[in-house]
Design an enzyme around this catalytic site. Structure first.
Site, mmCIF file in Angstrom:
data_model
loop_
_atom_site.group_PDB
_atom_site.id
_atom_site.type_symbol
_atom_site.label_atom_id
_atom_site.label_comp_id
_atom_site.label_asym_id
_atom_site.label_seq_id
_atom_site.Cartn_x
_atom_site.Cartn_y
_atom_site.Cartn_z
ATOM 1 N N LYS A 1 -27.989 10.372 -54.282
ATOM 2 C CA LYS A 1 -27.479 10.797 -55.589
ATOM 3 C C LYS A 1 -26.421 11.892 -55.402
ATOM 4 C CE LYS A 1 -30.234 10.097 -59.304
ATOM 5 N NZ LYS A 1 -31.431 10.339 -60.104
ATOM 6 N N GLY B 1 -32.131 -0.732 -58.489
ATOM 7 C CA GLY B 1 -32.901 -0.854 -59.731
ATOM 8 C C GLY B 1 -32.624 -2.150 -60.480
ATOM 9 N N ASP C 1 -31.478 12.310 -65.830
ATOM 10 C CA ASP C 1 -32.560 11.373 -66.097
ATOM 11 C C ASP C 1 -31.911 10.139 -66.678
ATOM 12 O OD1 ASP C 1 -35.449 10.968 -65.998
ATOM 13 O OD2 ASP C 1 -35.240 10.626 -68.146
#
Ligand code: IMP
Length: 197
Positions: free
Chosen positions: A16, A153, A73
């Site tokens: 990230k 994902g 988030d």
């Protein structure tokens, strides 16, 4: 470029930080990983923004250094499922494959395929005070079979309609440009460049 403003990223995922620095390339902002193994935020917020804030404040609390702390988030919201899996996207099932299979089986026989990814980013200062929040979204459709090998994902089942490509078929650069996280981060970097020193 002269001294960059360092921002500690509240995540246990080093990729990230890499991705954030790619997006920040031409700015005066540099993202650095949290130097702490005890980062275990209690993500019990009801919204993406609340969870991003919980993570940023926890990063500030546990970090040994730093002046600014950023956390994100994110998740996938499917209209047919009334916004699920939403803030529960990461915990919807145990593995990415099982999460995709569960989503596809819950959407079986549904014509309503619209969905969007959301990313909330929260920046706090060294006292844990919220300085700024940004939110990014990208709209698409859930297709019935996976396509593409990139990303992570839910990317292989999320189709960007005008490109006729799933998020997993985009290059990293393309995904960074149009993704929910890329959009939110771009605006956050602009804000930070103008407001921090
Ligand atoms: P977080 O990064 O802890 O907020 O978890 C977000 C979860 O949402 C991930 O584990 C993925 O399941 C999903 N998600 C968030 N962003 C993306 C994306 O860009 N592509 C695919 N899945 C994503």
């Amino acid at each position: 470029m002269e001294n960059k403003i360092q921002i500690v990223v509240g995540t246990s995922n080093p990729h990230k930080v890499e991705e954030f620095n790619e997006i920040a390339q031409n700015s005066n902002i540099e993202f650095i990983p949290l130097d702490c193994k005890n980062f275990e935020p209690d993500e019990n917020g009801k919204t993406f923004e609340e969870n991003a804030e919980i993570k940023a404040k926890e990063a500030c609390r546990v970090s040994n250094f730093g002046k600014y702390f950023l956390a994100d988030d994110s998740g996938l919201c499917v209209d047919f499922l009334n916004g699920a899996p939403g803030i529960h996207s990461a915990r919807y099932e145990k593995t990415p494959e099982r999460r995709i299979n569960k989503l596809l089986s819950e959407m079986k026989n549904s014509d309503k395929r619209s969905a969007h990814f959301v990313c909330a980013l929260c920046l706090v200062d060294e006292n844990g005070k919220v300085l700024h929040i940004e939110k990014g979204k990208v709209y698409g459709e859930i297709i019935e079979e996976t396509r593409g090998n990139g990303g992570f994902g839910y990317d292989p089942i999320f189709l960007i309609k005008n490109l006729n490509k799933t998020m997993a078929e985009l290059t990293r650069h393309e995904k960074n440009t149009l993704s929910h996280r890329g959009q939110a981060l771009k605006h956050m970097i602009e804000w930070m460049s103008n407001s921090l020193n």
